[in-house]
Design a protein around this motif. Sequence first.
Motif, PDB file in Angstrom:
ATOM      1  N   GLU A 176       0.835  -1.207   0.000  1.00 29.56           N
ATOM      2  CA  GLU A 176       0.000   0.000   0.000  1.00 29.56           C
ATOM      3  C   GLU A 176       0.867   1.253   0.000  1.00 29.56           C
ATOM      4  O   GLU A 176       0.580   2.238  -0.698  1.00 29.56           O
ATOM      5  CB  GLU A 176      -0.918   0.022   1.230  1.00 29.56           C
ATOM      6  CG  GLU A 176      -1.977  -1.069   1.266  1.00 29.56           C
ATOM      7  CD  GLU A 176      -3.165  -0.809   0.343  1.00 29.56           C
ATOM      8  OE1 GLU A 176      -3.263   0.311  -0.203  1.00 29.56           O
ATOM      9  OE2 GLU A 176      -3.982  -1.728   0.169  1.00 29.56           O
TER      10      GLU A 176
ATOM     11  N   SER B 266      -9.671  -0.447   4.544  1.00 22.67           N
ATOM     12  CA  SER B 266      -9.514   0.467   3.408  1.00 22.67           C
ATOM     13  C   SER B 266      -8.403   0.028   2.447  1.00 22.67           C
ATOM     14  O   SER B 266      -8.034   0.766   1.551  1.00 22.67           O
ATOM     15  CB  SER B 266      -9.230   1.882   3.917  1.00 22.67           C
ATOM     16  OG  SER B 266      -7.938   1.933   4.493  1.00 22.67           O
ATOM     17  N   SER B 267      -7.879  -1.191   2.665  1.00 22.81           N
ATOM     18  CA  SER B 267      -6.789  -1.659   1.816  1.00 22.81           C
ATOM     19  C   SER B 267      -7.261  -1.871   0.377  1.00 22.81           C
ATOM     20  O   SER B 267      -8.346  -2.385   0.144  1.00 22.81           O
ATOM     21  CB  SER B 267      -6.235  -2.969   2.370  1.00 22.81           C
ATOM     22  OG  SER B 267      -5.416  -3.589   1.410  1.00 22.81           O
ATOM     23  N   HIS B 268      -6.441  -1.455  -0.573  1.00 27.46           N
ATOM     24  CA  HIS B 268      -6.758  -1.695  -1.978  1.00 27.46           C
ATOM     25  C   HIS B 268      -6.527  -3.154  -2.345  1.00 27.46           C
ATOM     26  O   HIS B 268      -7.037  -3.641  -3.341  1.00 27.46           O
ATOM     27  CB  HIS B 268      -5.879  -0.824  -2.882  1.00 27.46           C
ATOM     28  CG  HIS B 268      -6.082   0.643  -2.659  1.00 27.46           C
ATOM     29  ND1 HIS B 268      -5.386   1.338  -1.699  1.00 27.46           N
ATOM     30  CD2 HIS B 268      -6.918   1.520  -3.230  1.00 27.46           C
ATOM     31  CE1 HIS B 268      -5.773   2.606  -1.720  1.00 27.46           C
ATOM     32  NE2 HIS B 268      -6.703   2.744  -2.628  1.00 27.46           N
TER      33      HIS B 268
ATOM     34  N   GLY C  24      -3.964   2.882   1.730  1.00 29.95           N
ATOM     35  CA  GLY C  24      -4.959   1.990   2.317  1.00 29.95           C
ATOM     36  C   GLY C  24      -4.418   1.266   3.537  1.00 29.95           C
ATOM     37  O   GLY C  24      -3.211   1.073   3.677  1.00 29.95           O
ATOM     38  N   LYS C  25      -5.342   0.895   4.432  1.00 29.33           N
ATOM     39  CA  LYS C  25      -4.940   0.192   5.653  1.00 29.33           C
ATOM     40  C   LYS C  25      -5.698  -1.115   5.766  1.00 29.33           C
ATOM     41  O   LYS C  25      -6.908  -1.164   5.520  1.00 29.33           O
ATOM     42  CB  LYS C  25      -5.277   1.042   6.878  1.00 29.33           C
ATOM     43  CG  LYS C  25      -4.238   2.093   7.206  1.00 29.33           C
ATOM     44  CD  LYS C  25      -4.508   2.660   8.585  1.00 29.33           C
ATOM     45  CE  LYS C  25      -3.365   3.571   8.998  1.00 29.33           C
ATOM     46  NZ  LYS C  25      -3.646   4.260  10.231  1.00 29.33           N
TER      47      LYS C  25
ATOM     48  N   HIS D 239      -9.237  -6.717  -0.245  1.00 23.29           N
ATOM     49  CA  HIS D 239     -10.539  -6.063  -0.399  1.00 23.29           C
ATOM     50  C   HIS D 239     -11.717  -7.020  -0.444  1.00 23.29           C
ATOM     51  O   HIS D 239     -12.857  -6.609  -0.478  1.00 23.29           O
ATOM     52  CB  HIS D 239     -10.536  -5.214  -1.672  1.00 23.29           C
ATOM     53  CG  HIS D 239     -10.231  -6.031  -2.891  1.00 23.29           C
ATOM     54  ND1 HIS D 239     -11.165  -6.828  -3.492  1.00 23.29           N
ATOM     55  CD2 HIS D 239      -9.081  -6.206  -3.579  1.00 23.29           C
ATOM     56  CE1 HIS D 239     -10.605  -7.455  -4.516  1.00 23.29           C
ATOM     57  NE2 HIS D 239      -9.346  -7.107  -4.587  1.00 23.29           N
TER      58      HIS D 239
ATOM     59  N   ARG E 121      -4.596   7.737  -1.490  1.00 20.24           N
ATOM     60  CA  ARG E 121      -4.615   7.588  -0.048  1.00 20.24           C
ATOM     61  C   ARG E 121      -4.025   6.221   0.270  1.00 20.24           C
ATOM     62  O   ARG E 121      -4.336   5.239  -0.403  1.00 20.24           O
ATOM     63  CB  ARG E 121      -6.079   7.629   0.435  1.00 20.24           C
ATOM     64  CG  ARG E 121      -6.311   7.873   1.889  1.00 20.24           C
ATOM     65  CD  ARG E 121      -7.807   8.101   2.135  1.00 20.24           C
ATOM     66  NE  ARG E 121      -8.604   7.042   1.525  1.00 20.24           N
ATOM     67  CZ  ARG E 121      -8.851   5.869   2.116  1.00 20.24           C
ATOM     68  NH1 ARG E 121      -8.408   5.623   3.328  1.00 20.24           N
ATOM     69  NH2 ARG E 121      -9.551   4.940   1.498  1.00 20.24           N
TER      70      ARG E 121
END
Length: 694
Positions: free
Chosen positions: A27, A46-48, A40-41, A51, A38
């Motif tokens: 990330e 919120s990770s890309h 991601g976490k 998901h 942004r």
Amino acid sequence: VKPYEPADIRNFAVVGHSGSGKTTVSEAMLFTAGAVSRQGKVADGSSHLDHTPDETKRKAGVYLSLAQFEFGNRKLNLLDTPGYADFCGEAYCGLRAADFGLLVVNAQAGVEPNTEAVCELMDAQGKARLIAVNQMDKEQADFGMCLKELEEVLGKRVGPAFYPIGSGPEFRGLVDVLKGRAVEFGAGRDLKEVPIPDDLRGIVEEARSKLIELAAESDDTLLEKYLETMELTPEETIAGLRRGIAQGTLFPVIPVAAEKGQGIQSLLEMIAELGPSPLDSPGPPLQTAEGEEPRRLTVDPQGPPAALVFKVTTELMAQKFIFFRVYSGSIEGGQDLFNSTKNTGERLGQLYNFLGKDRIEMERLVTGDIGAAAKLKVTEVNHTLCEKAKAVVIQPIDFPYPVHEMAIAPKSKGEEEKTGTAFHKLHEEDPTFLLEVQAELHQTVLRTMGDQHLEVLLDRLKRKFGLEVDVSRPKVPFRETIRGTADVAYRHKKQTGGAGQFADVSIKLEPLPRGGGFEFSDEITGGVIPSRFIPAVEKGIVEVMPEGILAGYPVVDVRVRLYFGGYHDVDSSEMAFKIAGAMAFKNALKEAKPVLLEPILLVEVKVPDEYMGDVMGDLSSRRGKIQGMEPLGRVQVVRAAVPQVELHRYSTTLRSLTQGRARFGARFSHYEEVPREFAEKLIETLKKEREAVA
Ligand SMILES: Nc1nc2c(ncn2[C@@H]2O[C@H](COP(=O)(O)OP(=O)(O)O)[C@@H](O)[C@H]2O)c(=O)[nH]1
Ligand SMILES: [Mg+2]
């Protein structure tokens, strides 16, 4: 995405122990390179890359995830892999598609079990790797300890390319060993050039000499020059390093703190500069006929197209996508290709590049690039796509055998077929589990890589197909035989209204050696049983053999000698002799000291020395008989004969006994009598199980 030359592509799999920060490092790279707005976490979903529902639920990677992005004048194809042993199949796929591994190590924990496991895997494939020591901002971070532990695993060719300035909360910058420059991290992703701190000068100089030496060792001409002059130009050093890295014999290391994005710019530069390109890697091995010399595909950007499908997924939109790596030639959207694994044509649709679940359309994929396509008709994981006239089959990914076994049955009656079809669909995306219908035991066994893998599969079965199954301990294929002999006569006689039934047989029952199966010998003399009825006696016996008298398991290793009998001119029939044979056999079994046989598996455990005691102790508590042990590299190989019934959940126990550092395989060896002290209780249990089902 602008078109890239093969030499400007970097394909790498991010590998390491779970929780080392593989996804966070990925990330951070995406954000630093400007591919996402942004960072991601994983923790807040919120990770890309993590998901899917399975991943947000677990807050950890389950599937291989692809992020294709640009950095400088390079195209980076990043394959983030899960770190749990249960999902190692995804790492196998990722590593196959990649030219090198980016090994992420936790700066506090050092080398962990899965660090070792992926290194073993990469060693076996001769894969190049770069190493990021992550979480340098954590209190107990220890770069020196990590280097030492990495050397224990990888040998002396571990070379720090960067040194940390400060450690833990004080981690604030990097010294670039080769360039002899230092930077401090500013606000955001800013970097400020600073002088090399005095206390690091000596250590950095030493590291520099080591890197130059390692660079020189990768090439004979360079080594000659180096030995003569004791120096190399910066260009020669880079060329030497690149070569050593590509050969998989030199491992540069960089410290980073991914969550804060610290060191990530330098990591990206290291990947772009030192990471092998598709042209630096040998072509993939090709499938060859038996006896043929092993061959590799020639990597030729102008050659005929050849690609391997390394992943299939329906987790991205409600569509099935196949992901493939082009190893030779180039491939265009809409192109007619040949699936050489299935020997059939296949037309490609639109081509895509992916970043997590987001995609962009691509026109063309050159040698070394990775892409995806939808709506293929027959193509699955591990298939080769190529040109029909120049067909090759790329060796498929060799997945580890799933050793965790459970019996499954649909929760609702009548859904057997639906469930079977659903698992078939799931298998298209996950080739690392196996479903086996065992007719004899009336059970379906699901073999997975472990508890977590099983859980994910059942979650998906429910989420995607609305189906649920009960999971239970699998039944074991016991057998029954005899230790003694018997001599039994049986007369079947019935008078019902008109026609009666009559058959009279005398048989001797004897044990055969293990593996002897069943023998029937006709020793009738003087026509006491007409020869046309004799096969009926055997048939009657064969029909009852699958259900022994102890616990209902098949009877094996016996000989029946039919030596006497009698018949009636009118009332005898084949049916009557069948019944007489069956009854005589059952009675004889009771008299001939029946015993239960159990399958014995030959188990091979690879285990580091320090866990030998625990593993051996556990094996003997499972009635295992140790047959030998020998050292193999850094581990011991223990061979033991263990009853199958005692191996239930062995993979889980072995993992917790050894912190996941042992592996095992098992295969059927032979049948053995269940020792008397266990037999009685076991037979009781088995009988109860049988009654419960009936
Ligand atoms: N303090 C700190 N935490 C990190 C760093 N990198 C990862 N983490 C945390 O470690 C946990 C595991 O990270 P993740 O990227 O999911 O690990 P993976 O299983 O290797 O992909 C997450 O909670 C991250 O926020 C780091 O550099 N510093
Ligand atoms: Mg992850």
